[in-house]
Design a protein around this motif. Structure first.
Motif, PDB file in Angstrom:
ATOM      1  N   GLY A 260       0.811  -1.205   0.000  1.00  0.00           N
ATOM      2  CA  GLY A 260       0.000   0.000   0.000  1.00  0.00           C
ATOM      3  C   GLY A 260       0.849   1.261   0.000  1.00  0.00           C
ATOM      4  N   THR A 261       1.950   1.249   0.741  1.00  0.00           N
ATOM      5  CA  THR A 261       2.850   2.403   0.773  1.00  0.00           C
ATOM      6  C   THR A 261       3.469   2.645  -0.598  1.00  0.00           C
ATOM      7  OG1 THR A 261       3.357   2.089   3.114  1.00  0.00           O
ATOM      8  CG2 THR A 261       4.955   3.336   1.798  1.00  0.00           C
ATOM      9  N   PHE A 262       3.955   1.571  -1.233  1.00  0.00           N
ATOM     10  CA  PHE A 262       4.596   1.692  -2.543  1.00  0.00           C
ATOM     11  C   PHE A 262       3.605   2.200  -3.591  1.00  0.00           C
ATOM     12  CE2 PHE A 262       5.936  -0.081  -6.649  1.00  0.00           C
ATOM     13  CZ  PHE A 262       7.240   0.372  -6.718  1.00  0.00           C
ATOM     14  N   ILE A 263       2.425   1.582  -3.630  1.00  0.00           N
ATOM     15  CA  ILE A 263       1.421   1.988  -4.616  1.00  0.00           C
ATOM     16  C   ILE A 263       0.959   3.414  -4.339  1.00  0.00           C
ATOM     17  CG2 ILE A 263      -0.876   1.510  -5.530  1.00  0.00           C
ATOM     18  CD1 ILE A 263       1.264  -0.505  -6.388  1.00  0.00           C
ATOM     19  N   GLY A 264       0.817   3.781  -3.051  1.00  0.00           N
ATOM     20  CA  GLY A 264       0.402   5.130  -2.695  1.00  0.00           C
ATOM     21  C   GLY A 264       1.398   6.174  -3.164  1.00  0.00           C
ATOM     22  N   GLU A 265       2.692   5.881  -3.008  1.00  0.00           N
ATOM     23  CA  GLU A 265       3.722   6.818  -3.460  1.00  0.00           C
ATOM     24  C   GLU A 265       3.655   6.987  -4.978  1.00  0.00           C
ATOM     25  OE1 GLU A 265       7.391   5.290  -2.012  1.00  0.00           O
ATOM     26  OE2 GLU A 265       7.056   5.988   0.051  1.00  0.00           O
ATOM     27  N   PHE A 266       3.441   5.883  -5.690  1.00  0.00           N
ATOM     28  CA  PHE A 266       3.316   5.994  -7.140  1.00  0.00           C
ATOM     29  C   PHE A 266       2.100   6.814  -7.521  1.00  0.00           C
ATOM     30  CE2 PHE A 266       1.071   4.562 -10.933  1.00  0.00           C
ATOM     31  CZ  PHE A 266       1.990   4.931 -11.904  1.00  0.00           C
TER      32      PHE A 266
END
Length: 270
Positions: free
Chosen positions: A98-104
């Protein structure tokens, strides 16, 4: 219009095979095959996509986060896996995704020409004995630039003492200089270098002095030291493996290391 998700699935499949896993379904698990009298485990696969699509005249791509890893019923071993895979034993894979996708997604909203990001981390049980667990983590990522990055990282855990292991637990710190000297002989022979041939220019060692990485694996007859990309050579050269036989390290090994190596060489009873 071709959907390059097919390419993404293909990439994940290759990475999973490299990590010795057998499938890429999101929640499918597979029973592990540990040695006798060791902890049982199962592999779990996870993947999450961004809902923001990047379209070109030929393809439609999307950012993804993928991971596969062994799951142990034993809590301390399971925490070790999460720490090794994510760098934090309290974060879940879903939270990391979720953190990775949110940053993208935030990047996507502000960049007029966004590119697809990818993150794939796959942990496999490299070795397991009654008192020792080793993981090999194959990770690759792309968040922009000329090319992505990849690495293989080994992590070690003493099941008897319930603690992670580092190089200093295998070779006593007071013997590290001797370990480096022995390893340099094998490195120069492997690289076809003379005894006094300079290392500057060709390799990225600090001040041209040979050094060992902290990244290592214990094999049945030798220690494997792994230099990942950019550590000592240009990107195009990829990783460099260096093996040093135990026969030349016996006097340098700790008692704990000798115990583990003995277990690695003990035949598994049917």
């Amino acid at each position: 219009m071709k959907l390059s998700k097919l390419y993404i699935y293909g990439l994940i499949g290759i990475l999973l095979m490299e990590a010795c896993q057998l499938n890429t379904d999101k929640e499918k698990t597979q029973a592990g095959k540990p040695a006798a009298d060791t902890l049982a485990y199962a592999y779990e696969d996870y993947i999450k996509y961004s809902s923001n699509l990047i379209k070109t005249s030929e393809t439609t791509d999307t950012t993804f986060f993928a991971a596969s890893y062994p799951v142990f019923d034993e809590p301390t071993a399971d925490r070790f896996v999460r720490m090794a895979l994510l760098g934090n034993d309290t974060t879940t894979v879903a939270e990391a995704a979720g953190t990775f996708i949110g940053e993208f997604d935030r990047f996507f909203a502000s960049d007029p020409f966004p590119r697809v990001w990818t993150s794939a981390s796959h942990a496999k049980v490299y070795s397991i004995t009654p008192t020792y667990l080793a993981l090999a983590i194959h990770a690759s990522s792309y968040t922009g630039g000329a090319h992505g990055n990849y690495a293989t990282i080994f992590k070690h855990y003493d099941l008897q003492a319930n603690e992670p292991l580092a190089l200093g637990d295998i070779v006593n710190p007071s013997f590290q200089n001797e370990l480096t000297a022995v390893a340099e002989r094998y490195f120069r022979n492997q690289e076809n270098l003379g005894v006094n041939q300079p290392l500057e220019g060709t390799y990225f060692f600090d001040d041209g002095r040979f050094s060992l990485p902290d990244n290592f694996a214990l094999e049945s007859d030798s220690m494997l030291f792994l230099y990942n990309i950019y550590e000592i050579k240009p990107y195009v050269n990829g990783q460099t493996e260096l093996r040093v036989p135990y026969a030349d390290l016996e006097r340098l090994l700790t008692d704990r290391a000798k115990r583990i190596i003995t277990e690695l060489n003990t035949p598994i009873e049917p």
